[in-house]
Enzyme design. Structure first.
Site, PDB file in Angstrom:
ATOM      1  N   ARG A 206       0.951  -1.226   0.169  1.00 54.07           N
ATOM      2  CA  ARG A 206      -0.030   0.081   0.102  1.00 54.07           C
ATOM      3  C   ARG A 206       0.843   1.377   0.163  1.00 54.07           C
ATOM      4  O   ARG A 206       0.650   2.000  -0.572  1.00 54.07           O
ATOM      5  CB  ARG A 206      -0.848   0.070   1.248  1.00 54.07           C
ATOM      6  N   PHE A 225     -11.480  -5.312  -5.726  1.00 52.90           N
ATOM      7  CA  PHE A 225     -11.314  -6.193  -4.384  1.00 52.90           C
ATOM      8  C   PHE A 225     -10.793  -5.306  -3.392  1.00 52.90           C
ATOM      9  O   PHE A 225      -9.766  -5.534  -2.692  1.00 52.90           O
ATOM     10  CB  PHE A 225     -10.405  -7.160  -4.744  1.00 52.90           C
ATOM     11  N   ASP A 247     -15.974  -3.697  -4.610  1.00 54.66           N
ATOM     12  CA  ASP A 247     -15.863  -4.856  -3.655  1.00 54.66           C
ATOM     13  C   ASP A 247     -17.381  -5.421  -3.528  1.00 54.66           C
ATOM     14  O   ASP A 247     -18.377  -4.726  -3.873  1.00 54.66           O
ATOM     15  CB  ASP A 247     -15.498  -4.728  -2.321  1.00 54.66           C
ATOM     16  N   SER A 248     -17.283  -6.953  -3.352  1.00 60.54           N
ATOM     17  CA  SER A 248     -18.808  -7.496  -3.235  1.00 60.54           C
ATOM     18  C   SER A 248     -19.110  -7.504  -1.657  1.00 60.54           C
ATOM     19  O   SER A 248     -20.284  -7.929  -1.495  1.00 60.54           O
ATOM     20  CB  SER A 248     -18.648  -9.001  -3.826  1.00 60.54           C
ATOM     21  N   ASP A 297      -6.737  -7.073  -6.549  1.00 60.87           N
ATOM     22  CA  ASP A 297      -6.134  -7.920  -5.281  1.00 60.87           C
ATOM     23  C   ASP A 297      -7.135  -8.856  -4.995  1.00 60.87           C
ATOM     24  O   ASP A 297      -7.868  -8.806  -3.678  1.00 60.87           O
ATOM     25  CB  ASP A 297      -5.927  -6.909  -4.057  1.00 60.87           C
ATOM     26  N   CYS A 337      -2.812 -14.021  -4.132  1.00 58.47           N
ATOM     27  CA  CYS A 337      -2.387 -14.655  -2.790  1.00 58.47           C
ATOM     28  C   CYS A 337      -2.699 -16.278  -2.679  1.00 58.47           C
ATOM     29  O   CYS A 337      -3.027 -16.586  -1.768  1.00 58.47           O
ATOM     30  CB  CYS A 337      -3.347 -14.053  -1.895  1.00 58.47           C
TER      31      CYS A 337
HETATM   32  N1  SAH Z   1      -6.825  -5.311  -1.182  1.00 63.01           N
HETATM   33  C1  SAH Z   1      -7.525  -5.404   0.305  1.00 63.01           C
HETATM   34  C2  SAH Z   1      -7.688  -6.935   0.394  1.00 63.01           C
HETATM   35  C3  SAH Z   1      -8.534  -7.621  -0.511  1.00 63.01           C
HETATM   36  S1  SAH Z   1      -9.162  -8.894  -0.235  1.00 63.01           S
HETATM   37  C4  SAH Z   1      -6.720  -4.669   1.191  1.00 63.01           C
HETATM   38  O1  SAH Z   1      -5.658  -4.015   1.077  1.00 63.01           O
HETATM   39  O2  SAH Z   1      -7.292  -4.702   2.380  1.00 63.01           O
HETATM   40  C5  SAH Z   1     -10.340  -9.630  -1.333  1.00 63.01           C
HETATM   41  C6  SAH Z   1     -11.628  -8.819  -1.404  1.00 63.01           C
HETATM   42  O3  SAH Z   1     -12.320  -9.058  -2.415  1.00 63.01           O
HETATM   43  C7  SAH Z   1     -12.563  -9.119  -0.231  1.00 63.01           C
HETATM   44  O4  SAH Z   1     -12.896  -7.894   0.440  1.00 63.01           O
HETATM   45  C8  SAH Z   1     -13.939  -9.839  -0.861  1.00 63.01           C
HETATM   46  O5  SAH Z   1     -15.022  -9.142  -0.322  1.00 63.01           O
HETATM   47  C9  SAH Z   1     -13.611  -9.098  -2.367  1.00 63.01           C
HETATM   48  N2  SAH Z   1     -14.360 -10.050  -3.357  1.00 63.01           N
HETATM   49  C10 SAH Z   1     -14.279 -11.305  -3.594  1.00 63.01           C
HETATM   50  N3  SAH Z   1     -14.673 -11.781  -4.993  1.00 63.01           N
HETATM   51  C11 SAH Z   1     -15.104 -10.698  -5.281  1.00 63.01           C
HETATM   52  C12 SAH Z   1     -15.751 -10.200  -6.695  1.00 63.01           C
HETATM   53  N4  SAH Z   1     -16.335 -11.083  -7.412  1.00 63.01           N
HETATM   54  N5  SAH Z   1     -16.205  -9.085  -6.920  1.00 63.01           N
HETATM   55  C13 SAH Z   1     -15.808  -8.030  -5.970  1.00 63.01           C
HETATM   56  N6  SAH Z   1     -14.876  -8.290  -4.897  1.00 63.01           N
HETATM   57  C14 SAH Z   1     -14.867  -9.530  -4.417  1.00 63.01           C
END
Ligand code: SAH
Length: 393
Positions: A206, A225, A247-248, A297, A337
């Protein structure tokens, strides 16, 4: 003490201090869930002390490779002290720190994150569950934390035959708190957040992103995400004019909005959307939009190598779409990840995505998890987070 004897030729992995014994390597021997066993080679020589797990394909996780070591409360105190001593030597720009990172800290199945004066802990293997009270006491004594919240609700527990468990294990009180990461304020709830509450592994990425946004002069940023918007705050701190977070999870997006305000940024510079990233990217391309920087991510698409093929297609898809949506000269920060996807394979996937998108890319940086999520020499599987910072050409 029960003994697990390995089949001929199966001793090499433990001799190289790799901590896992798979079911297929065992000649004979059984024990209760989490019981400490002596693992020996086919010729009867000592290999390791470990925790037996009757339901998992990883049948034994090694605690120690020293024949003279006793697996008792002192052992766990020593291992925890060693993990804390390592953190004390690491540059961690936050009061949110991973104190114990499972196998990499010689404590298979145990994850401990510190958020301010609270600990949030996952017991992910029957071995770590067996020693739960000893571990909790040692953690409380050695960290001086005000409470320890258990977040043993990860799906990997089912592989060990364990049900989800959550709640206060020591201390109590509020579960909502705010950490300071690189001077930014980020809030979380250890009871309801993802994993132990937050994605500490992306901390340094970040900060790198904030720098890159500044260097590249990126104005319109898309954070896919986003979870609670760590990268969104970084983008704004780096001078981006506007950031869109996708995000979802609706509660995560609520926190993105709170974080923008908490860090003193004008709310008009941020927009959130509850959407599926893949669909969102397609819609944006159709609508003719573009961005100067995009973060990808996604969650773990391939927990193990067995899922790698399907996961590769999913990674390739979103990377192709993101590369299309980027302005020429734009910045893509893309991550996986997945333990089942190596850094090499990830590079190839992103290269394939660029090929399909008809663009080239220059790698600015190869990224990994923050150093409080160490990888040890003997356990390369621990290297799960990999990323690339790419400039579209
Ligand atoms: N980048 C973030 C961590 C991401 S974790 C950070 O720095 O804190 C992955 C995220 O993807 C989660 O919040 C989850 O809710 C979201 N997610 C999972 N599948 C998804 C999709 N198909 N579309 C949108 N978001 C999604």
């Amino acid at each position: 003490m029960k003994t697990i004897r390995l089949r001929e030729g199966k001793e090499r992995s433990l001799q190289r201090h790799h901590p896992w014994v798979f079911q297929g390597s065992i000649e004979k021997g059984k024990a209760d869930a989490g019981e400490t066993v002596r693992v020996e080679a086919a010729d009867g020589s000592f290999l390791a002390w470990g925790a037996y797990s009757p339901n998992s394909t990883i049948r034994v996780r090694a605690w120690s490779f020293e024949a003279s070591e006793r697996i008792d409360a002192d052992f766990f105190e020593r291992r925890i002290a060693r993990a804390l001593a390592l953190r004390a030597r690491l540059p961690v720009a936050s009061d949110g720190v991973r104190l114990v990172h499972g196998e990499a800290d010689g404590l298979p199945g145990l994850v401990v994150d510190r958020y301010g004066d609270l600990l949030s802990v996952q017991f992910l293997s029957v071995g770590s569950v067996r020693w739960k009270d000893v571990i909790a006491d040692a953690l409380m004594t050695q960290t001086g934390a005000r409470g320890l919240y258990e977040r043993s609700d990860s799906s990997v527990r089912s592989l060990e035959g364990l049900e989800p468990v959550t709640g206060w294990l020591r201390g109590g009180g509020g579960t909502e708190l705010t950490i300071r990461e690189h001077g930014w304020k980020l809030s979380l709830d250890v009871a309801t957040g993802h994993k132990t509450g937050f994605y500490l592994d992306q901390r340094d990425n970040r900060a790198r992103f904030a720098e890159m946004v500044r260097q590249q002069g990126a104005r319109r940023v898309l954070n896919c995400f986003s979870y609670t918007g760590g990268f969104s705050v970084a983008a704004l701190a780096g001078g981006a004019r506007h950031v869109t977070s996708i995000d979802s999870s609706a509660p995560a997006l609520e926190r993105v909005r709170a974080h923008v305000e908490l860090n003193g940024f004008d709310g008009a510079r941020s927009q959130t959307q509850d959407a599926d990233v893949n669909q969102f990217l397609r819609d944006e391309i159709k609508a003719g939009r573009s961005y100067d920087a995009i973060v990808l991510d996604p969650p773990k698409y391939a927990p193990t190598a067995a899922h790698a093929e399907r996961a590769s297609r999913a990674y390739k898809d979103i990377n192709r779409l993101a590369l299309k949506l980027l302005e020429p000269g734009g910045l893509l920060l893309t991550f996986s990840c997945s333990g089942g996807i190596s850094a090499d394979l990830f590079h190839k996937i992103v290269a394939g995505a660029a090929m399909d998108a008809g663009v080239d890319g220059a790698i600015l940086a190869r990224l990994e998890s923050a150093p409080d999520h160490p990888t040890t020499l003997f356990f390369p599987e621990g290297e799960y987070l990999k990323g690339l910072a790419i400039v579209k050409q």
